[in-house]
Design a protein around this motif. Structure first.
Motif, PDB file in Angstrom:
ATOM      1  N   TYR A  30      -5.171 -15.929 -13.252  1.00 27.21           N
ATOM      2  CA  TYR A  30      -4.138 -15.788 -12.224  1.00 27.21           C
ATOM      3  C   TYR A  30      -3.344 -17.092 -12.154  1.00 27.21           C
ATOM      4  O   TYR A  30      -3.904 -18.177 -12.331  1.00 27.21           O
ATOM      5  CB  TYR A  30      -4.765 -15.492 -10.862  1.00 27.21           C
ATOM      6  N   THR A  31      -2.055 -16.994 -11.891  1.00 25.69           N
ATOM      7  CA  THR A  31      -1.191 -18.183 -11.870  1.00 25.69           C
ATOM      8  C   THR A  31      -0.485 -18.349 -10.531  1.00 25.69           C
ATOM      9  O   THR A  31       0.640 -18.836 -10.471  1.00 25.69           O
ATOM     10  CB  THR A  31      -0.144 -18.105 -12.990  1.00 25.69           C
ATOM     11  N   ASP A  32      -1.151 -17.928  -9.447  1.00 26.05           N
ATOM     12  CA  ASP A  32      -0.592 -18.063  -8.085  1.00 26.05           C
ATOM     13  C   ASP A  32       0.745 -17.342  -7.932  1.00 26.05           C
ATOM     14  O   ASP A  32       1.647 -17.813  -7.232  1.00 26.05           O
ATOM     15  CB  ASP A  32      -0.434 -19.540  -7.703  1.00 26.05           C
ATOM     16  N   LYS A  33       0.900 -16.212  -8.638  1.00 27.06           N
ATOM     17  CA  LYS A  33       2.083 -15.345  -8.514  1.00 27.06           C
ATOM     18  C   LYS A  33       3.377 -16.025  -8.928  1.00 27.06           C
ATOM     19  O   LYS A  33       4.463 -15.657  -8.473  1.00 27.06           O
ATOM     20  CB  LYS A  33       2.192 -14.796  -7.092  1.00 27.06           C
ATOM     21  N   GLN A  34       3.263 -17.019  -9.795  1.00 29.33           N
ATOM     22  CA  GLN A  34       4.440 -17.680 -10.340  1.00 29.33           C
ATOM     23  C   GLN A  34       4.154 -18.075 -11.784  1.00 29.33           C
ATOM     24  O   GLN A  34       2.991 -18.170 -12.184  1.00 29.33           O
ATOM     25  CB  GLN A  34       4.808 -18.908  -9.519  1.00 29.33           C
ATOM     26  N   MET A  83       1.772  -8.345  -7.793  1.00 28.47           N
ATOM     27  CA  MET A  83       3.139  -8.634  -7.358  1.00 28.47           C
ATOM     28  C   MET A  83       3.697  -7.404  -6.631  1.00 28.47           C
ATOM     29  O   MET A  83       3.193  -6.289  -6.781  1.00 28.47           O
ATOM     30  CB  MET A  83       4.009  -8.987  -8.560  1.00 28.47           C
ATOM     31  N   PRO A  84       4.775  -7.586  -5.819  1.00 22.98           N
ATOM     32  CA  PRO A  84       5.319  -6.452  -5.059  1.00 22.98           C
ATOM     33  C   PRO A  84       6.158  -5.485  -5.887  1.00 22.98           C
ATOM     34  O   PRO A  84       6.685  -4.511  -5.356  1.00 22.98           O
ATOM     35  CB  PRO A  84       6.179  -7.154  -3.994  1.00 22.98           C
ATOM     36  N   GLY A 111       3.475   1.038 -12.722  1.00 21.80           N
ATOM     37  CA  GLY A 111       2.880   1.007 -11.393  1.00 21.80           C
ATOM     38  C   GLY A 111       2.702  -0.407 -10.880  1.00 21.80           C
ATOM     39  O   GLY A 111       3.132  -1.385 -11.501  1.00 21.80           O
ATOM     40  N   LEU A 112       2.042  -0.507  -9.713  1.00 28.72           N
ATOM     41  CA  LEU A 112       1.838  -1.788  -9.041  1.00 28.72           C
ATOM     42  C   LEU A 112       0.447  -2.348  -9.335  1.00 28.72           C
ATOM     43  O   LEU A 112      -0.543  -1.627  -9.249  1.00 28.72           O
ATOM     44  CB  LEU A 112       2.001  -1.625  -7.527  1.00 28.72           C
ATOM     45  N   ASN A 113       0.404  -3.611  -9.690  1.00 26.39           N
ATOM     46  CA  ASN A 113      -0.834  -4.366  -9.836  1.00 26.39           C
ATOM     47  C   ASN A 113      -1.723  -3.836 -10.958  1.00 26.39           C
ATOM     48  O   ASN A 113      -2.827  -3.334 -10.714  1.00 26.39           O
ATOM     49  CB  ASN A 113      -1.605  -4.392  -8.513  1.00 26.39           C
ATOM     50  N   SER A 132      -2.924  -1.022  -7.073  1.00 27.84           N
ATOM     51  CA  SER A 132      -2.315  -0.938  -5.746  1.00 27.84           C
ATOM     52  C   SER A 132      -1.693   0.407  -5.426  1.00 27.84           C
ATOM     53  O   SER A 132      -1.686   0.826  -4.262  1.00 27.84           O
ATOM     54  CB  SER A 132      -1.271  -2.053  -5.565  1.00 27.84           C
ATOM     55  N   ASP A 133      -1.155   1.105  -6.417  1.00 29.34           N
ATOM     56  CA  ASP A 133      -0.578   2.424  -6.135  1.00 29.34           C
ATOM     57  C   ASP A 133      -1.360   3.557  -6.782  1.00 29.34           C
ATOM     58  O   ASP A 133      -0.865   4.679  -6.905  1.00 29.34           O
ATOM     59  CB  ASP A 133       0.896   2.487  -6.539  1.00 29.34           C
ATOM     60  N   GLY A 134      -2.582   3.272  -7.198  1.00 35.67           N
ATOM     61  CA  GLY A 134      -3.462   4.323  -7.690  1.00 35.67           C
ATOM     62  C   GLY A 134      -2.896   5.120  -8.838  1.00 35.67           C
ATOM     63  O   GLY A 134      -2.830   6.354  -8.773  1.00 35.67           O
TER      64      GLY A 134
END
Length: 375
Positions: A30-34, A83-84, A111-113, A132-134
């Motif tokens: 993980y890169t702290d979302k950046q 991420m969103p 999808g998400l995540n 996140s969105d299954g």
């Protein structure tokens, strides 16, 4: 003259070849979302358990799960997890000569995540699980290792009894069956193993949903491992802290028994990863706090698939999200995400027990490990 000619031929044939049995260790983080240092490649010493950093992939975001092709030529990574917006799946060519990665291409994951990747036994298809969105997405792998645009995305709406974690469907991982004819996808939010057939034509492959397999309410299915003999499968349940043993038979998973992975009952469980030793004799599971960061070792009964506890070993760090077993079975490496370290254990081939070595790898937020011996 003959001796000189033989020497020249020896240099020509062997001098330019890479040494045999070199082992590469791939670490996703993980890169702290950046954008940051997302993937590290190490040279791993098979004799000592030591690692030397050879390559770092920078300026990429949350490469939190990696999957290596069986032949080791290609590495696949989720990108922009947690991420969103929609995440991606990246395909890399592994350059073993220079110990680096070459980006082939990157595709929207649908999808998400994105949280997990799996490749079928033909090496032609890749499955991605979006937490996140299954949702579950399927990709065709091209001959050069790159990915075609996703060929199918399936979305699921469901829930279960733990409202803080199971308010919606959360697809955490998926596995192809040993015979290659089925897919089992593990829905933490719904307490279900979603089962699919692979509908194959000359030009395409598609997933078709069969009847779901229900787990105990509040289990939280997360990761799954099939036994090398193809007869058994084992499910790590994040929320109950238990391992479910199943018998596998032609697309069916028949429940055998469940086992507490943690050393004692807790209010919160965070069981994470699960793997079986190459010889099929032992099963390993990671537990991520809050009061116990351990690897639990079980012995597998080869006749009925049942488990017997061998030991629980402290991981030497916090939040062991992922771990890997060396192809020889000699080592087990644990990624402790919260303490920025990968701990190397020697693994006893006879007893399955682990002994911590003084060979820690310092890397920020490690979350996924792949390891391969290149002959």
């Amino acid at each position: 003259m003959k001796q000189l000619l033989f020497l020249l031929l020896t240099i020509t044939v062997f001098g330019c070849q890479k040494s045999t049995n070199e082992t590469l260790l791939f670490v996703g983080s993980y890169t702290d979302k950046q954008p940051g240092e997302g993937i590290h490649v190490y040279q791993f010493n098979n004799e000592t358990g030591e690692s030397v950093l050879k390559y770092t992939l920078d300026s990429i975001t949350n490469t939190s799960f990696l999957k290596l092709s069986d032949n080791g030529e290609y590495l696949y990574s989720v990108v922009e997890s947690q991420m969103p917006h929609h995440g991606k799946v990246a395909a890399f060519k592994v350059d073993t000569q220079n110990t680096k990665l070459e980006l082939l291409n990157m595709q929207d994951c649908g999808g998400l995540n994105p949280a997990h990747l799996e490749i079928d036994n033909t090496g032609n298809h890749l499955l991605n699980s979006n937490y996140s969105d299954g949702s579950l997405s399927l990709f065709k792998i091209k001959e050069n290792g790159s990915l075609e645009a996703l060929s199918q995305v399936l979305h699921f709406k469901d829930s279960s009894i733990i409202k803080s974690r199971q308010e919606a469907s959360h697809m955490h991982s998926a596995n192809f069956s040993p015979d290659g004819n089925y897919v089992f996808a593990h829905d933490l939010g719904a307490d279900k193993i979603r089962r699919f057939t692979l509908s194959k034509t000359e030009d395409s492959v598609a997933l078709k949903n069969l009847k779901d397999i229900k787990t105990k309410l509040g289990s939280g299915p997360r990761h799954f491992a099939f036994h090398p003999n193809g007869k058994f499968g084992y499910l790590a349940n994040e929320l109950s802290g238990k391992v479910d043993a199943y018998q596998y038979d032609n697309g069916n998973l028949v429940f055998i028994e469940d086992y507490l992975s943690y050393g004692q009952q807790q209010d919160i469980y965070r069981t994470a990863d699960i793997h079986i030793s190459p010889d099929g004799k032992f099963l390993y599971v990671s537990n991520r706090g809050p009061e116990e960061d351990t690897i639990t070792v079980f012995q597998i009964n080869q006749d009925n698939g049942k488990l017997t506890l061998v030991e629980r070993t402290d991981t030497g760090g916090q939040h062991p999200r992922n771990f890997a077993i060396h192809p020889s079975g000699k080592y087990l490496l644990v990624a402790n995400m919260f303490t920025d370290n990968i701990v190397v254990f020697h693994r006893d081939l006879e007893t399955g027990k682990l002994t911590k070595l003084d060979k820690d790898i310092k890397v920020k937020s490690p979350s996924s490990i792949q390891i391969k011996i290149y002959n």
